[in-house]
Every structure is written in structure tokens, then in C-alpha cells.
Design a protein around this motif. Structure first.
Motif, PDB file in Angstrom:
ATOM      1  N   CYS A 163       1.895   1.771  -3.484  1.00 50.66           N
ATOM      2  CA  CYS A 163       0.798   2.320  -4.299  1.00 50.66           C
ATOM      3  C   CYS A 163       0.645   3.825  -4.049  1.00 50.66           C
ATOM      4  O   CYS A 163       0.445   4.608  -4.972  1.00 50.66           O
ATOM      5  N   ILE A 198      -6.287   3.142   0.077  1.00 47.82           N
ATOM      6  CA  ILE A 198      -6.180   2.453   1.362  1.00 47.82           C
ATOM      7  C   ILE A 198      -5.002   3.000   2.158  1.00 47.82           C
ATOM      8  O   ILE A 198      -5.109   3.267   3.355  1.00 47.82           O
ATOM      9  N   PHE A 199      -3.891   3.219   1.446  1.00 52.68           N
ATOM     10  CA  PHE A 199      -2.732   3.778   2.141  1.00 52.68           C
ATOM     11  C   PHE A 199      -3.074   5.137   2.742  1.00 52.68           C
ATOM     12  O   PHE A 199      -2.809   5.388   3.917  1.00 52.68           O
ATOM     13  N   PHE A 258       0.822  -1.207   0.000  1.00 55.45           N
ATOM     14  CA  PHE A 258       0.000   0.000   0.000  1.00 55.45           C
ATOM     15  C   PHE A 258       0.858   1.259   0.000  1.00 55.45           C
ATOM     16  O   PHE A 258       0.523   2.237  -0.663  1.00 55.45           O
ATOM     17  N   PRO A 295      -6.158  -1.933  -8.969  1.00 55.64           N
ATOM     18  CA  PRO A 295      -5.458  -2.320  -7.730  1.00 55.64           C
ATOM     19  C   PRO A 295      -4.576  -1.202  -7.189  1.00 55.64           C
ATOM     20  O   PRO A 295      -4.589  -0.925  -5.983  1.00 55.64           O
ATOM     21  N   VAL A 296      -3.836  -0.530  -8.092  1.00 65.77           N
ATOM     22  CA  VAL A 296      -2.938   0.529  -7.633  1.00 65.77           C
ATOM     23  C   VAL A 296      -3.729   1.691  -7.042  1.00 65.77           C
ATOM     24  O   VAL A 296      -3.401   2.207  -5.969  1.00 65.77           O
ATOM     25  N   GLY A 309      -5.242   0.612  -3.783  1.00 61.75           N
ATOM     26  CA  GLY A 309      -4.151   0.504  -2.819  1.00 61.75           C
ATOM     27  C   GLY A 309      -3.720   1.863  -2.316  1.00 61.75           C
ATOM     28  O   GLY A 309      -3.496   2.063  -1.120  1.00 61.75           O
ATOM     29  N   SER A 310      -3.635   2.803  -3.243  1.00 58.67           N
ATOM     30  CA  SER A 310      -3.223   4.149  -2.869  1.00 58.67           C
ATOM     31  C   SER A 310      -4.247   4.782  -1.929  1.00 58.67           C
ATOM     32  O   SER A 310      -3.886   5.431  -0.939  1.00 58.67           O
TER      33      SER A 310
END
Lengths: 290, 294
Positions: free
Chosen positions: A18, B100-101, A15, B93-94, B97-98
């Protein structure tokens, strides 16, 4: 339990990776634009490049002056704003303050749909319908002019101006308007003398967003502006920064190609300035809300 | 709006000049809304009027043949699908993911702000710049040449911000209590996100993906120099990744500007318009569902 711990660690890493991609992309794009844009500027000379009025990239003694492109881009954007902002602002007033919710709910999708139409479709309709109309209306030889580009760009930036302005108008504290009405101002007076001034930072953000859209649009302009490297004339054929890149990139080589990247760099700098302005405006928002 | 009754008696007492001013402004507001609405109706009507008659089965089911003097857009329909598929498979996904980060993992406010600033910056960069950098990096540096893969990778960077933003928005509306509850039961972070938080954000992710499809379908400037305008039929997806393939928008430009085929141009425009309508309604439906969950 241990396996789960490892999964947790790995996911954390993924993450984070990302999240960093956006930063990497911005740095990468900036880097590429600068590195590929500088050589030609160095070879041609900054002054000759930015202030030269002649662009003859394929001549035996090529000239690379992009002042016509810069000025055409600025004039076209200015024209689009001049046409698009009044219509857009009035429409946002309609949606936010005047129309009944039901009516607004049937006009708003029209604005959203305008935003979803691809730029080549705008270009096609501009080329087939608007250009001949401009030609006939003003009695000129060709309708592919700066003026035509302005109108097409004005339509294309409408959705961003309307939606950002509408949000800004909706965010104006109700009590401002109530106070104005209580003082005897009419509804329309309240909107134009209280609500709009109170929402001006949001509305200017919409305008700046529109400027960014207009100056960066390539394909639609390519189809309606005639694409000749002239200094800007309202009813003349022009080439903008974006179309200068797009029209020669497919066959360019050597210094010519490098010069196109330099035009890209100039455009990129314009866009970055606009982005920063937009960011400050949006951050500005409502400091006096309480 | 509920002030109307109070304002009414005042209206009769205000001066004529003020009333005229009021009337003119009100008329202008209605006029603007009318212009915007008519503009859209006119655009849709005209494009369908010119495009639908040209939208023949032959056009849709064949490929271009210079010998037979025939233009077919089947390859380009496929290339558009391939491009959408490739770009989404990487960007979803990226982007998620970003998000979520940003929403679940990042602890430093400064880093979050910097990433959000970068994301906003990416949104503002015009597609022609993406086209240039995509050509330099994906086509030349990575040696992908003018190909569907190079074009799709360029699009990934372009659609990343909107996927990140919509996912982030629906992550924000997911109640904190869900996360706290999972943590109290001893669930590790990723386990809780995977089983509890992410399922709540499906609608946000879907609407982000739909918007991204709209952007991909409409894109031309970024693809012209990265994916090119290939029109040879390739039915094998893996093989198609490495060849030049023009999407519908790119081919609209190429056929009208380089071949003067306005009929084909309008036929493609009609398809694009239909897609824009479908995408608009689908995104709205997804958003409506999202609201119900939040």
C-alpha cells in the motif's frame, strides 16, 4: 501461534505494498506523460511546437504551435495571483490577527466552503453572471475573455492562499510581535512590518500553491475563456494549456491527439517545477524560530 | 490582544500620517474579509435562486429522452453514487494501509520521506493530467474503455493522498502508550493495530472519506475522458461499472456547454452546492469528534 505469525508477515507485506502505491503512481504518471508526449514533439520539432504561434490542428496542412497556450496560461495565472493574493492575504490577516475568535470562526467556514465548490459551478456562474457583466462594463462583443478567466481563477485560488497564509501567520512566534508592540509600533504596523515578513516563506508557499491550482484548472476556464487559440489579449478569447487538451481530446486522432499529449507533458513539467518550489518553501519554514 | 490597553495611550501621540496609513490598512483588511464572505453568500444565493426552481421531480426521477424532449438526471445521480462507492471501496483500504505502513511499519526514514514526497506530488497534479493518464492506462491499456470503473480507478489515485494524510494524522495522535501496552502484553503488531490503534483512528478515517466524497462529487476534468458522459439508466451496479456514466459535475458541463441547457445546469449546480454544504459540515463534525479522542 504459527498461524498468527503468518498473518503478521502477510499484513506487513500488504502494508508495504500500500505504501509503495503512491510511489508507483507518481512514476507511472510521469512515465506515461513522457512516453506519450514525446512522439509529437519529435515529429513537429521542439522549436516549432513550443514557439510556433499558430495552432491549426484540423487544417489540411495542420500547424501545431502552442506558444499562445503557454503564454495565455502564464498570463491568466499571473492575473489570478495579482487579484487573488492581496484579497487572500488581507483575509488571512483578518482571520489570524484582527478578528475576534468568534467573528473569525464565522468567516473561516466561508473560505472553507469556497474550496468545496466544484469547478464546473464556478464556470457556470462565471459564464452566466461574470461574462455578461464584463461584456457590458468594457463594451466588448463577448465577455468570454482572458480577463474573465483571471477573475474566476482568482476566486478559485482564494481558499488555498487564505488557509496557508493564515497558518503561516499563526506560526509567527508571539515574542516577535510583542517586541514590536513594546517598541511603540501599533498593532497594524506590527502585522504588516513584523508578522507578514516573518511569515513570508509560508505565505509564498500559499501563493505557489495558488499558482499550481490556477495553471492546472481546466473546466472552469473552459466555460469562461471563449476557447479560441489566440495569443493572449486581456479582452480577447483565449485557450490555455489545460483547455487546449480538454477541448479537442474527445474527437482528436493521429498526430493531433499526440500533440495534445505533448501539451499535457508541457503542463506536467510546469506543475512539477511548481511542486518542487512548493516543497522547498514548506521545508524552509522556521529555521530562526528559536 | 492583551497589549491593547498598553498601546492605547501611544495611539493618541502618533503622527497623523501614520494614523491614516493605519486606518487605510485596517479598512482594506476588513474589506477583503467582507468580499470573501459576500462572495460566498452571493454564490450560494444565486445558485439556489436560479437552480431550485428548475429542480423538478421530473428532472430527478427520469432519464433523458430525446423523443420526448425531456432531460432527466436520475441515471447521473446513480452514476455519481456508483463512482463514489467504487472509488472509496478501493481507495480506503489502500490509503489506510499506506498510512499504517508510514506510521507503524516503515523503519527507513528515507523511504518514508520518499513516499510522503510522492503523496505530496500526487496532491499537486491537476485533474486534467489524471484524466489523460487514466484514459491511457485504465481505458486503453487495461481495455476498460470509457466506463464508471475506469473513472473510479482514476479517482482512486487522486483521493489516495488525502485519505493517507488524514489517517496518518490521527495515527500520530494515538498515544504511543497504547502500542507499548499492547506489546508488553505480548500482542503482535498487526493484532495490536487491528484491535487498539485502528479503532482510535476511526474519526480521522471518516473525515478523510468525507473529504474524498467531496472531491469525487466535484470532479469533472478527470472523468470526462475516463468515465464519459453516459446518461442511460443502469440500475444494476455491477453492470454499470462497465458502461459510460456521467457524474453530476460532468453532466453540468455537458448540458450547459454542449446543449445550452442552462436551467438544467443550474439545477445540477444547486444539488452540488447542497452536497458541498452537507459534506463541509459532516467533515467538520467528524474532525471535532476526532479532537475529543486525541
Amino acid at each position: 501461534m504459527k498461524a498468527r505469525n503468518i498473518t503478521e508477515r502477510i499484513m506487513n507485506l500488504i502494508f508495504t505494498f500500500c505504501g509503495m502505491i503512491a510511489i508507483a503512481a507518481v512514476i507511472g504518471i510521469s512515465g506515461y506523460m513522457i512516453v506519450s508526449g514525446l512522439p509529437a514533439i519529435r515529429e513537429i520539432g521542439l522549436k516549432e511546437f513550443l514557439l510556433g504561434q499558430v495552432w491549426k490542428s484540423t487544417a489540411s496542412e495542420p500547424r501545431f504551435g502552442i506558444l499562445p497556450f503557454i503564454l495565455s496560461s502564464i498570463v491568466a495565472t499571473f492575473g489570478a495571483i495579482l487579484i487573488g493574493v492581496p484579497i487572500g492575504l488581507m483575509t488571512s490577516v483578518f482571520l489570524s490577527k484582527i478578528a475576534r475568535p468568534k467573528l473569525a470562526a464565522s468567516v473561516r467556514p466561508a473560505v472553507e466552503l469556497l474550496a468545496g465548490i466544484p469547478s464546473v459551478v464556478y464556470g457556470l456562474v462565471g459564464m452566466i453572471v461574470l461574462a455578461p457583466a464584463v461584456m457590458k462594463a468594457f463594451g466588448i462583443k463577448s465577455g468570454a475573455t482572458l480577463f474573465t478567466a483571471m477573475i474566476v481563477l482568482a476566486v478559485m485560488i482564494l481558499p488555498s492562499i487564505v488557509s496557508v497564509s493564515e497558518n503561516a501567520l499563526n506560526a509567527v512566534p508571539k515574542k516577535y510581535e510583542e517586541a514590536s508592540l513594546a517598541l511603540g509600533a501599533t498593532k497594524i504596523e506590527t502585522i504588516f512590518k513584523v508578522s507578514i515578513p516573518a511569515a513570508k516563506s509560508g505565505i509564498s508557499a500559499g501563493v505557489v500553491l495558488g499558482i499550481g491550482r490556477a495553471i492546472g484548472e481546466a473546466m472552469a476556464v473552459m466555460m469562461v475563456a471563449g476557447n479560441v487559440a489566440n495569443m493572449p489579449k486581456l479582452f480577447g478569447s483565449v485557450r490555455l494549456l489545460t483547455t487546449a487538451i480538454a477541448s479537442e481530446m474527445s474527437y482528436a486522432g493521429g498526430l493531433q491527439k499526440q500533440a495534445l499529449f505533448s501539451i499535457g507533458l508541457v503542463l506536467f513539467i510546469f506543475i512539477m517545477i511548481i511542486n518542487l518550489t512548493l516543497n522547498t518553501l514548506l521545508k524552509g519554514g522556521y529555521s530562526d524560530e528559536q | 490582544m492583551n497589549n491593547k490597553s498598553a498601546a492605547q495611550p501611544l495611539n493618541s501621540r502618533i503622527a497623523a500620517g501614520r494614523r491614516l496609513n493605519e486606518l487605510v490598512l485596517r479598512a482594506l483588511v476588513y474589506l477583503a474579509a467582507l468580499i470573501v464572505t459576500l462572495l460566498l453568500i452571493g454564490l450560494i444565493g444565486y445558485i439556489f435562486y436560479r437552480g431550485l426552481p428548475n429542480l423538478t421531480w421530473e428532472l430527478l426521477s427520469t432519464q433523458r429522452s430525446v423523443l420526448a424532449g425531456r432531460i432527466g438526471i436520475l441515471p447521473n445521480l446513480l452514476f455519481t453514487l456508483y463512482t463514489i462507492l467504487t472509488a472509496l471501496v478501493i481507495a480506503l483500504p489502500v490509503g489506510i494501509g499506506s498510512a499504517i505502513f508510514l506510521n507503524e511499519y516503515a523503519r527507513s526514514g528515507k523511504l518514508v520521506r520518499f513516499i510522503e514526497f510522492s503523496t505530496e506530488t500526487l496532491t499537486g497534479i491537476p485533474s486534467i493530467i489524471y484524466g489523460l493518464v487514466g484514459m491511457l492506462f485504465f481505458s486503453q491499456r487495461l481495455g476498460l474503455r470509457s466506463s464508471v470503473l475506469a473513472g473510479s480507478l482514476t479517482l482512486v489515485i487522486m483521493i489516495l493522498p488525502s485519505i493517507t494524510r488524514t489517517t496518518q494524522e490521527s495515527l500520530k495522535t494515538t498515544p504511543q502508550a497504547y502500542r507499548d501496552g499492547a506489546a508488553a502484553l505480548g500482542a503482535p503488531k498487526w493484532y495490536a493495530i487491528r484491535t487498539i490503534v485502528l479503532p482510535c483512528t476511526v474519526d480521522g478515517i471518516v473525515s478523510g472519506a468525507i473529504l474524498a466524497v467531496g472531491r469525487i462529487v466535484g470532479e469533472s476534468a478527470a472523468l470526462l475522458f475516463t468515465a464519459g458522459a453516459g446518461y442511460v439508466l443502469v440500475t444494476n451496479y455491477i453492470k454499470a461499472l462497465s458502461v459510460s456514466g456521467g457524474t453530476l459535475s460532468v453532466m453540468l458541463y455537458v448540458y450547459t456547454m454542449e446543449h445550452g441547457e442552462f436551467g438544467v445546469g443550474f439545477a445540477i449546480a444547486a444539488i452540488l452546492m447542497l452536497l458541498a454544504l452537507v459534506i463541509n459540515f459532516a467533515a467538520k463534525a467528524a474532525r471535532k469528534k476526532l479532537k475529543r479522542v486525541g
